[in-house]
Design a protein around this motif. Structure first.
Motif, PDB file in Angstrom:
ATOM      1  N   LEU A 215       0.848  -1.188   0.000  1.00 31.45           N
ATOM      2  CA  LEU A 215       0.000   0.000   0.000  1.00 31.45           C
ATOM      3  C   LEU A 215       0.888   1.243   0.000  1.00 31.45           C
ATOM      4  O   LEU A 215       1.166   1.859   1.029  1.00 31.45           O
ATOM      5  CB  LEU A 215      -0.933  -0.023   1.210  1.00 31.45           C
ATOM      6  CG  LEU A 215      -1.826  -1.278   1.311  1.00 31.45           C
ATOM      7  CD1 LEU A 215      -2.814  -1.135   2.453  1.00 31.45           C
ATOM      8  CD2 LEU A 215      -2.538  -1.546  -0.003  1.00 31.45           C
ATOM      9  N   GLU A 245      -0.146  -4.458   2.908  1.00 30.92           N
ATOM     10  CA  GLU A 245       0.140  -3.505   3.972  1.00 30.92           C
ATOM     11  C   GLU A 245       1.141  -2.485   3.451  1.00 30.92           C
ATOM     12  O   GLU A 245       1.839  -2.728   2.469  1.00 30.92           O
ATOM     13  CB  GLU A 245       0.708  -4.250   5.183  1.00 30.92           C
ATOM     14  CG  GLU A 245       0.770  -3.449   6.468  1.00 30.92           C
ATOM     15  CD  GLU A 245      -0.591  -2.890   6.863  1.00 30.92           C
ATOM     16  OE1 GLU A 245      -0.828  -1.705   6.520  1.00 30.92           O
ATOM     17  OE2 GLU A 245      -1.408  -3.609   7.465  1.00 30.92           O
ATOM     18  N   ARG A 249      -1.668   2.873   4.063  1.00 33.50           N
ATOM     19  CA  ARG A 249      -2.896   2.164   4.445  1.00 33.50           C
ATOM     20  C   ARG A 249      -3.949   3.105   5.031  1.00 33.50           C
ATOM     21  O   ARG A 249      -5.129   3.018   4.675  1.00 33.50           O
ATOM     22  CB  ARG A 249      -2.588   1.052   5.451  1.00 33.50           C
ATOM     23  CG  ARG A 249      -3.878   0.413   5.974  1.00 33.50           C
ATOM     24  CD  ARG A 249      -3.682  -0.786   6.823  1.00 33.50           C
ATOM     25  NE  ARG A 249      -4.962  -1.261   7.338  1.00 33.50           N
ATOM     26  CZ  ARG A 249      -5.223  -2.507   7.650  1.00 33.50           C
ATOM     27  NH1 ARG A 249      -4.303  -3.432   7.487  1.00 33.50           N
ATOM     28  NH2 ARG A 249      -6.396  -2.855   8.119  1.00 33.50           N
ATOM     29  N   PHE A 261     -10.019  -4.873   4.632  1.00 32.84           N
ATOM     30  CA  PHE A 261      -8.559  -4.832   4.635  1.00 32.84           C
ATOM     31  C   PHE A 261      -8.050  -6.057   5.396  1.00 32.84           C
ATOM     32  O   PHE A 261      -8.326  -6.212   6.586  1.00 32.84           O
ATOM     33  CB  PHE A 261      -8.051  -3.556   5.295  1.00 32.84           C
ATOM     34  CG  PHE A 261      -8.131  -2.333   4.428  1.00 32.84           C
ATOM     35  CD1 PHE A 261      -6.998  -1.818   3.814  1.00 32.84           C
ATOM     36  CD2 PHE A 261      -9.351  -1.700   4.212  1.00 32.84           C
ATOM     37  CE1 PHE A 261      -7.073  -0.686   3.004  1.00 32.84           C
ATOM     38  CE2 PHE A 261      -9.438  -0.571   3.410  1.00 32.84           C
ATOM     39  CZ  PHE A 261      -8.301  -0.068   2.795  1.00 32.84           C
TER      40      PHE A 261
END
Length: 389
Positions: A215, A245, A249, A261
């Motif tokens: 992310l 991750e 995030r 998530f």
């Protein structure tokens, strides 16, 4: 030259301290080479708690955490101790896997000793700049990359689409392909789980659009969010699943408040989550090869992706997915709408992607890299004989 005569010094800016597709590919390559009897020594930054165990002998090089992205480290120097270790290992080829300062020093070390040096391209670093509003620096970064890569004997790129860009940018005259395989035991449609979906509040008839990756902004998170917003504004119902991750995030979760998530997953958990989705959406333009795209295809998911180097060599538009111009939000949204309206089309495109993924054997692909090493060494030896050295 037989495989057991190969002595490969591999330099990587990130061999195992963060889990991503590039360093996992490097570890698979080293595993293959060692099984063939080759000698390999890896030089990379090390940390106290790496993401996964390193394959082969790993020698640490001094490094510094990158400001603002301290999960990554910048290699600083070939110290006297590292140079001594390198000399004792006596490689007959040097392989650099990231265009950093230590890579420059490693190529200089090899050239001073008449040892061939090669580079593998894993990421189009110059494209990162636009995500940090630094596009004006792209020509300078490209010039630095060209200076490094043209000092190498040859380059390997993960796909022909990437190789074509490297040729157009005059990075090197000798560019070959090191593609990527996929672990079909891990990634396959049999991993799909109704239990996983229900445990995450997903009904059987909802279309799940999945993101898989770190992310970070350079993965196209902003485009992903805008596409989801555009699709929903056009009345396309969908559930969003985010696997991964990273430092962005919180931003991503704020923009997608109803998404599921999972955090970072590995092994069977990762495969189950991915196979339990319905469509893989990948708007990134920074990859030289779309490892996650190929993993989604192995799970029989149709792919909606940006028409860029990470997808052009994998997706057949209209057959195994849909390729969309990177800035065409309406095109992305329409592709999702089409898949939502037509589950049978999703199944056909997913089956076509699965058929392609079944041809991607890791050992066969890594065998091409071993032959590449042998050819580069032989070419250097012929040149040295011609020059009477």
């Amino acid at each position: 030259m037989t495989p057991d005569a190969l002595r490969i010094a591999l330099f990587s800016g990130n061999y195992n301290y963060v889990r991503d597709g590039a360093n996992q590919a490097l570890n698979r390559l080293v595993d293959f080479l060692l099984r063939q009897g080759a000698n390999v020594r890896v030089y990379s930054p090390v940390v106290a708690e790496p993401a996964f165990p390193a394959t082969g002998d790993l020698i640490g090089v001094p490094s510094l955490a990158i400001p603002g992205r301290d999960e990554y480290r910048f290699p600083l120097a070939l110290t006297r101790e590292v140079r001594r270790d390198l000399a004792n290992f006596a490689p007959n080829i040097v392989h650099i896997a990231s265009p950093d300062l230590v890579a420059h020093r490693a190529v200089s070390w090899a050239r001073a000793r008449g040892i061939p040096a090669v580079a593998s391209v894993h990421t189009r670093f110059e494209t990162y700049l636009q995500y940090y509003h630094l596009q004006a620096l792209e020509p300078a970064v490209r010039a630095l990359l060209r200076r490094l890569y043209r000092r190498c004997d040859a380059i390997v790129a993960p796909a022909e689409s990437t190789a074509a860009i490297l040729r157009a940018q005059r990075m090197n005259r000798h560019i070959s392909i090191w593609s990527r395989g996929v672990d079909r035991e891990q990634f396959n449609p049999e991993r799909r789980s109704a239990e996983f979906r229900r445990a995450n509040g997903i009904s059987d008839d909802e279309m799940v659009v999945v993101f898989l990756g770190r992310l970070v902004l350079e993965k196209g998170l902003d485009v992903f969010v805008d596409v989801v917003d555009a699709g929903r504004a056009a009345g396309v119902p969908m559930k969003i699943l985010v696997i991964g991750e990273g430092p962005a995030r919180d931003w991503f979760a704020e923009r997608l408040p109803d998404a599921v998530f999972t955090g970072q997953l590995t092994g069977a958990e990762l495969a189950t989550a991915l196979a339990s989705a319905d469509v893989f959406l990948n708007p990134s333009i920074t990859e030289a090869f779309g490892n996650v795209t190929q993993e989604a295809m192995a799970c029989a998911l149709p792919v909606v992706a940006a028409a860029a180097t990470g997808a052009n060599s994998l997706i057949v538009d209209g057959v195994s997915g849909v390729l969309v111009a990177p800035d065409d939000l309406e095109g992305f949204a329409e592709a999702l709408a089409t898949y939502q309206r037509d589950p049978a089309l999703r199944a056909r495109h997913g089956a076509a992607g699965l058929a392609f993924a079944r041809t991607r054997d890791w050992d066969e692909i890594n065998g091409a890299v071993m032959r590449f090493y042998q050819q580069v060494i032989a070419r250097r030896e012929r040149l040295q004989r011609k020059l009477g050295r």
